[in-house]
Motif scaffolding. Structure first.
Motif, PDB file in Angstrom:
ATOM      1  N   MET A 177      53.696  11.039 -21.272  1.00  0.00           N
ATOM      2  CA  MET A 177      54.459  12.261 -21.034  1.00  0.00           C
ATOM      3  C   MET A 177      53.538  13.443 -20.719  1.00  0.00           C
ATOM      4  SD  MET A 177      57.577  13.768 -23.331  1.00  0.00           S
ATOM      5  CE  MET A 177      58.772  14.921 -22.629  1.00  0.00           C
ATOM      6  N   LEU A 178      52.394  13.502 -21.361  1.00  0.00           N
ATOM      7  CA  LEU A 178      51.447  14.582 -21.111  1.00  0.00           C
ATOM      8  C   LEU A 178      50.987  14.583 -19.663  1.00  0.00           C
ATOM      9  CD1 LEU A 178      49.769  16.913 -22.299  1.00  0.00           C
ATOM     10  CD2 LEU A 178      47.956  15.240 -22.746  1.00  0.00           C
ATOM     11  N   ASP A 179      50.742  13.419 -19.096  1.00  0.00           N
ATOM     12  CA  ASP A 179      50.294  13.362 -17.707  1.00  0.00           C
ATOM     13  C   ASP A 179      51.368  13.897 -16.754  1.00  0.00           C
ATOM     14  OD1 ASP A 179      47.794  12.382 -18.316  1.00  0.00           O
ATOM     15  OD2 ASP A 179      48.342  10.281 -18.043  1.00  0.00           O
ATOM     16  N   LEU A 180      52.632  13.629 -17.053  1.00  0.00           N
ATOM     17  CA  LEU A 180      53.719  14.191 -16.245  1.00  0.00           C
ATOM     18  C   LEU A 180      53.728  15.711 -16.361  1.00  0.00           C
ATOM     19  CD1 LEU A 180      56.653  11.744 -17.118  1.00  0.00           C
ATOM     20  CD2 LEU A 180      55.125  11.649 -15.143  1.00  0.00           C
ATOM     21  N   ALA A 181      53.479  16.199 -17.577  1.00  0.00           N
ATOM     22  CA  ALA A 181      53.453  17.645 -17.800  1.00  0.00           C
ATOM     23  C   ALA A 181      52.283  18.294 -17.068  1.00  0.00           C
ATOM     24  CB  ALA A 181      53.384  17.939 -19.296  1.00  0.00           C
ATOM     25  N   ILE A 182      51.131  17.637 -17.055  1.00  0.00           N
ATOM     26  CA  ILE A 182      49.972  18.161 -16.328  1.00  0.00           C
ATOM     27  C   ILE A 182      50.285  18.247 -14.831  1.00  0.00           C
ATOM     28  CG2 ILE A 182      47.613  17.614 -15.604  1.00  0.00           C
ATOM     29  CD1 ILE A 182      47.181  16.451 -18.433  1.00  0.00           C
ATOM     30  N   LYS A 183      50.932  17.223 -14.324  1.00  0.00           N
ATOM     31  CA  LYS A 183      51.308  17.227 -12.905  1.00  0.00           C
ATOM     32  C   LYS A 183      52.247  18.393 -12.600  1.00  0.00           C
ATOM     33  CE  LYS A 183      53.258  14.141  -9.369  1.00  0.00           C
ATOM     34  NZ  LYS A 183      53.839  12.788  -9.111  1.00  0.00           N
ATOM     35  N   ASN A 184      53.179  18.642 -13.504  1.00  0.00           N
ATOM     36  CA  ASN A 184      54.116  19.742 -13.308  1.00  0.00           C
ATOM     37  C   ASN A 184      53.434  21.101 -13.433  1.00  0.00           C
ATOM     38  OD1 ASN A 184      56.245  21.711 -14.937  1.00  0.00           O
ATOM     39  ND2 ASN A 184      57.184  20.598 -13.232  1.00  0.00           N
ATOM     40  N   ALA A 185      52.569  21.234 -14.441  1.00  0.00           N
ATOM     41  CA  ALA A 185      51.861  22.505 -14.638  1.00  0.00           C
ATOM     42  C   ALA A 185      50.945  22.807 -13.455  1.00  0.00           C
ATOM     43  CB  ALA A 185      51.066  22.458 -15.943  1.00  0.00           C
ATOM     44  N   ASN A 186      50.306  21.776 -12.927  1.00  0.00           N
ATOM     45  CA  ASN A 186      49.451  21.987 -11.751  1.00  0.00           C
ATOM     46  C   ASN A 186      50.281  22.415 -10.546  1.00  0.00           C
ATOM     47  OD1 ASN A 186      47.176  21.374 -13.224  1.00  0.00           O
ATOM     48  ND2 ASN A 186      47.050  19.257 -12.516  1.00  0.00           N
ATOM     49  N   HIS A 187      51.500  21.908 -10.460  1.00  0.00           N
ATOM     50  CA  HIS A 187      52.416  22.377  -9.413  1.00  0.00           C
ATOM     51  C   HIS A 187      52.695  23.875  -9.567  1.00  0.00           C
ATOM     52  CE1 HIS A 187      56.241  23.258  -7.468  1.00  0.00           C
ATOM     53  NE2 HIS A 187      56.766  23.470  -8.659  1.00  0.00           N
ATOM     54  N   LEU A 188      52.936  24.329 -10.809  1.00  0.00           N
ATOM     55  CA  LEU A 188      53.204  25.750 -11.036  1.00  0.00           C
ATOM     56  C   LEU A 188      52.025  26.604 -10.595  1.00  0.00           C
ATOM     57  CD1 LEU A 188      55.025  25.960 -14.510  1.00  0.00           C
ATOM     58  CD2 LEU A 188      56.010  25.789 -12.212  1.00  0.00           C
ATOM     59  N   LEU A 189      50.815  26.096 -10.788  1.00  0.00           N
ATOM     60  CA  LEU A 189      49.626  26.853 -10.399  1.00  0.00           C
ATOM     61  C   LEU A 189      49.561  27.090  -8.891  1.00  0.00           C
ATOM     62  CD1 LEU A 189      46.978  25.132 -12.703  1.00  0.00           C
ATOM     63  CD2 LEU A 189      47.880  27.446 -12.954  1.00  0.00           C
ATOM     64  N   THR A 190      50.198  26.227  -8.115  1.00  0.00           N
ATOM     65  CA  THR A 190      50.211  26.409  -6.654  1.00  0.00           C
ATOM     66  C   THR A 190      51.273  27.408  -6.206  1.00  0.00           C
ATOM     67  OG1 THR A 190      51.813  24.631  -6.193  1.00  0.00           O
ATOM     68  CG2 THR A 190      49.486  24.004  -6.397  1.00  0.00           C
ATOM     69  N   VAL A 191      52.214  27.720  -7.113  1.00  0.00           N
ATOM     70  CA  VAL A 191      53.339  28.586  -6.754  1.00  0.00           C
ATOM     71  C   VAL A 191      53.183  29.992  -7.319  1.00  0.00           C
ATOM     72  CG1 VAL A 191      55.843  28.902  -6.928  1.00  0.00           C
ATOM     73  CG2 VAL A 191      54.889  26.596  -6.664  1.00  0.00           C
ATOM     74  N   PHE A 192      52.758  30.088  -8.584  1.00  0.00           N
ATOM     75  CA  PHE A 192      52.738  31.369  -9.287  1.00  0.00           C
ATOM     76  C   PHE A 192      51.303  31.804  -9.593  1.00  0.00           C
ATOM     77  CE2 PHE A 192      56.704  29.230 -10.504  1.00  0.00           C
ATOM     78  CZ  PHE A 192      57.636  30.192 -10.151  1.00  0.00           C
ATOM     79  N   GLY A 193      51.119  33.104  -9.686  1.00  0.00           N
ATOM     80  CA  GLY A 193      49.829  33.649 -10.051  1.00  0.00           C
ATOM     81  C   GLY A 193      49.460  34.816  -9.160  1.00  0.00           C
ATOM     82  N   PRO A 194      48.345  35.452  -9.434  1.00  0.00           N
ATOM     83  CA  PRO A 194      47.899  36.584  -8.608  1.00  0.00           C
ATOM     84  C   PRO A 194      47.811  36.180  -7.140  1.00  0.00           C
ATOM     85  CG  PRO A 194      46.574  36.418 -10.596  1.00  0.00           C
ATOM     86  CD  PRO A 194      47.424  35.183 -10.556  1.00  0.00           C
ATOM     87  N   GLY A 195      48.423  36.974  -6.269  1.00  0.00           N
ATOM     88  CA  GLY A 195      48.420  36.674  -4.847  1.00  0.00           C
ATOM     89  C   GLY A 195      49.453  35.645  -4.445  1.00  0.00           C
ATOM     90  N   LYS A 196      50.190  35.121  -5.415  1.00  0.00           N
ATOM     91  CA  LYS A 196      51.235  34.135  -5.124  1.00  0.00           C
ATOM     92  C   LYS A 196      52.568  34.721  -5.583  1.00  0.00           C
ATOM     93  CE  LYS A 196      47.752  30.644  -6.146  1.00  0.00           C
ATOM     94  NZ  LYS A 196      47.333  29.595  -7.114  1.00  0.00           N
ATOM     95  N   LYS A 197      53.490  33.884  -5.921  1.00  0.00           N
ATOM     96  CA  LYS A 197      54.810  34.343  -6.347  1.00  0.00           C
ATOM     97  C   LYS A 197      54.727  34.972  -7.737  1.00  0.00           C
ATOM     98  CE  LYS A 197      59.618  32.765  -6.798  1.00  0.00           C
ATOM     99  NZ  LYS A 197      60.161  33.673  -5.755  1.00  0.00           N
ATOM    100  N   SER A 198      55.404  36.106  -7.900  1.00  0.00           N
ATOM    101  CA  SER A 198      55.475  36.776  -9.195  1.00  0.00           C
ATOM    102  C   SER A 198      56.914  36.748  -9.682  1.00  0.00           C
ATOM    103  CB  SER A 198      55.002  38.229  -9.095  1.00  0.00           C
ATOM    104  OG  SER A 198      53.645  38.298  -8.716  1.00  0.00           O
ATOM    105  N   VAL A 199      57.110  36.472 -10.968  1.00  0.00           N
ATOM    106  CA  VAL A 199      58.453  36.483 -11.540  1.00  0.00           C
ATOM    107  C   VAL A 199      58.347  36.614 -13.052  1.00  0.00           C
ATOM    108  CG1 VAL A 199      58.656  33.969 -11.848  1.00  0.00           C
ATOM    109  CG2 VAL A 199      60.720  35.342 -11.513  1.00  0.00           C
ATOM    110  N   ALA A 200      59.280  37.372 -13.621  1.00  0.00           N
ATOM    111  CA  ALA A 200      59.444  37.389 -15.074  1.00  0.00           C
ATOM    112  C   ALA A 200      60.508  36.357 -15.391  1.00  0.00           C
ATOM    113  CB  ALA A 200      59.880  38.768 -15.555  1.00  0.00           C
ATOM    114  N   PRO A 201      60.161  35.226 -15.998  1.00  0.00           N
ATOM    115  CA  PRO A 201      61.133  34.155 -16.222  1.00  0.00           C
ATOM    116  C   PRO A 201      62.400  34.662 -16.899  1.00  0.00           C
ATOM    117  CG  PRO A 201      58.931  33.392 -16.753  1.00  0.00           C
ATOM    118  CD  PRO A 201      58.817  34.859 -16.480  1.00  0.00           C
ATOM    119  N   GLY A 202      63.549  34.245 -16.369  1.00  0.00           N
ATOM    120  CA  GLY A 202      64.825  34.710 -16.901  1.00  0.00           C
ATOM    121  C   GLY A 202      65.087  34.253 -18.316  1.00  0.00           C
TER     122      GLY A 202
END
Length: 670
Positions: free
Chosen positions: A178-203
């Protein structure tokens, strides 16, 4: 070889999860052995009944089918809510904790089978959100990924709970599936959100907590940075109305999801209570890891507002059912009190972190209060019926009972049952803490744990307790050093033993009892006083077999509210030890709304082993008023009270926690 590797992984993860990044390190659940007469049976019921029942409900309501449909890339959302994925994650988290406490191969195999289905539902780039992946066009989610994340899509909310579940599973089992699936998902988030990328305050916050746990489990600092990034995104969206607009709603101003101001500028507990406490917990985690004083300053101010003006005597928070959250200061109605079970759990998460940041016992006082009163009542004694809301009163009006005084086997929105699943087996993790050569006992729950004092010395503490029924607690100290080990044993002084009934002036008792001579070491009374942090501190050279006895006086106390709480004027509530008490229809001739306590009422207590799985009840003589169409009269009778957590396990009827001390008005029933 696999067994050795698993042991190494568990050890590695255990070190990370010892909250070592906090100044005061909480001892995690997997390092505490429970032997308690009160909590152990309840945790066992959670293991044998609640978890399996919740998996069953997830099956028949389509929550698990949603993952199967996402794996097939086709289907319609089963149920109503796009955040139902999170229920499955939370139940797996609870199952993982339970596997650590008592291994069950059948449960272990079933969890692995679910993880395989979750993996099949995950998209190739790591995205994991069943509603969108199966092709449903739910109005909450928008047409593109994360398009409505700032409000109701709950994509990051689901992922946050996924991370919590995955890291708990890794911690408990050492398996990486399960951790490996979570790492894959978290790495996906790193490609979407962050400085210079998408900004959002999670609802709906929780991703902040989950990312910190991912950082702790993997050592990848990018996850910690992303957690802080999401916190920093708050207060940047422009809303149509501001909090100062009298006609504005919490949604129109962003207050509902704590997006009305930057996080560090917020000073008031506001909006949806679960969202709020998850945010404050995430801020505490990041503050501890980055030494961010601005975060700490903000959550201290928010806590002072929440605990000083917006918390029920049960530790419940969130007075408004309209937005499941905080209302205005001092507006704490009883019949309509919402006090969502999830919010109680969030309140424990937040207060425990506040203790770990500061070492102050007042936060653990709030943990204890919420644990015994605000949360425990959310689960029925059978382990398979639940409360979503936890009001202080049910009254008959015109022949109809106010509120839904009936436990449910499940809900369309079942965040509370699944939260109970994961919370109950984690309770051992709130008992002990450590800072160097200081060992803290924060909850009086029968248990045993060990502590490394330095590189050469380790000690163990075995606690024997019959709390919440009796105040006699015994500790047996062990040490690996034949000459003994010097350390400080810090025993939390519960506020209820000397009149400090609540950590703020929101509630008080007016009859203050003196205590003294309640601590003995090896049979000899020692003179200890509450220190500045709220503990009895005993610093000495401890040797194997040393015994500490703590005799906490268990007073029955009348609790009064701050006069600014209009709904509680001329009312009192009753507390014994850590427990709040209520009157219930089953013990009082079917009615509780007609009871009047005098301020001089005296209570007797009696342990009833065959009532409600064994409880201490309280009895007193009280006035009751009765009325007919022609007249109102009063009589005197014996009134019986039960612990508030045990209510609503014997059918449907009236219940009352706050009682009038005089008759100031009568609501006539037609």
């Amino acid at each position: 070889m696999r067994k050795i590797l698993t042991s190494i992984l568990i050890l590695f993860s255990g070190v990370l999860y010892a909250q070592s990044y906090y100044p005061y390190q909480g001892i995690t659940f997997n390092k505490v052995h429970l032997n308690d007469n009160f909590w152990l049976p309840k945790i066992e019921i959670n293991r044998t009944e609640t978890i399996s029942w919740s998996f069953h409900q997830s099956k028949i309501t389509g929550r698990i089918k949603n993952f199967e449909q996402a794996a097939a890339r086709s289907g319609k959302l089963c149920g109503v809510y796009v955040f139902d994925d999170s229920d499955v994650y939370k139940i797996i988290e609870g199952a993982s904790y339970s596997l650590q406490i008592k291994y069950d191969k059948k449960l272990d195999d079933y969890v692995d089978s679910l993880i395989a289905v979750i993996g099949a539902a995950q998209e190739p780039d790591g995205y994991l959100f069943t509603t969108r992946t199966m092709g449903d066009t739910h109005e909450w989610i928008g047409s593109q990924r994360y398009e409505k994340e700032h409000e109701l899509s709950h994509e990051l909310y689901n992922m946050g709970h996924f991370y919590e579940s995955a890291t708990a599973h890794f911690l408990a089992t050492g398996k990486r599936n399960m951790l490996d699936l979570a790492i894959k998902n978290a790495n996906h988030l790193l490609t979407v959100f962050g400085p210079g990328k998408k900004s959002v305050a999670p609802g709906h916050q929780v991703i902040e907590i989950g990312l910190v746990k991912m950082y702790l489990a993997t050592g990848d600092k990018r996850y910690l940075d992303l957690s802080q990034f999401f916190i920093e995104c708050r207060g940047k969206r422009i809303y149509a109305k501001t909090a100062g607009d009298k006609e504005a709603t919490v949604w129109e101003t962003g207050e509902y999801w704590q997006d009305h101001k930057p996080a560090i500028e917020q000073t008031e507990a506001i909006g949806h209570a679960v969202r709020a406490t998850y945010l404050y917990s995430g801020m505490a985690d990041v503050a501890a890891l980055t030494q961010n004083q601005a975060y700490l300053n903000a959550i201290i101010k928010i806590w002072e507002n929440a605990a000083g003006k917006k918390t029920y005597i049960t530790g419940g928070i969130g007075s408004s059912g309209g937005w499941e959250g905080f209302g205005p200061d001092y507006q704490l109605p009883n019949e309509s009190a919402y006090c969502e079970t999830c919010a109680g759990i969030g309140n424990v998460y937040w207060n425990h972190r506040m203790f770990m940041l500061t070492g102050e016992s007042k936060y653990m006082d709030m943990v204890e209060r919420t644990l015994y009163n605000g949360i425990l009542g959310g689960i029925g004694l059978d382990g398979k019926t639940f409360y979503y809301a936890n009001p202080m009163e049910y009254t008959t009006i015109n022949g109809k009972l106010s509120g839904e005084n009936k436990r449910s086997p499940w809900f369309k929105c079942s965040c509370c049952p699944s939260n109970i699943c994961r919370f109950m087996p984690s309770i051992p993790g709130y008992i002990y803490a450590q800072k160097g050569a200081q060992v803290f006992v924060n909850l009086y729950i029968g248990s045993e744990s060990s502590f490394s004092i330095d590189t050469k010395n380790s000690v163990s503490v075995k606690q024997t307790s019959n709390m919440p029924w009796e105040g006699n607690v015994k500790f047996e100290v062990g040490t690996n050093n034949k000459k003994g080990t010097t350390f400080s044993l810090n025993l939390r002084v519960p506020g209820w033993i000397d009149g400090r009934i609540f950590p703020t002036n929101l509630y008080e008792v007016r009859e203050i009892s003196e205590y003294g001579g309640i601590v003995k070491v090896n049979g000899i009374e020692v003179d200890v006083r509450r220190n500045n942090q709220g503990y009895f501190e005993i610093n000495r050279l401890w040797k194997k077999g040393d015994i500490v006895e703590l005799n906490l006086p268990m007073y029955t106390q009348k609790v009064y509210s701050n006069e600014k709480i209009e709904t509680n004027k001329n009312l009192i509530s009753i507390q014994r030890g850590p427990l709040m008490y209520c009157a219930e229809f089953a013990d009082n001739d079917g009615k509780t709304s007609n009871i009047v306590f005098g301020t001089a009422s005296n209570f007797t207590h009696n342990f009833e082993p065959n009532l409600l799985n064994g409880v201490i009840t309280l009895s007193t003589t009280a006035k009751v008023f009765n009325f007919t169409e022609q007249e109102i009269n009063t009589s005197t009778k014996t009134v019986k009270l039960i612990p508030y957590y045990a209510r609503s396990n014997r059918g449907i009827g009236e219940m009352k926690l706050w009682f009038p001390t005089k008759i100031t008005g009568v609501r006539i029933e037609n």
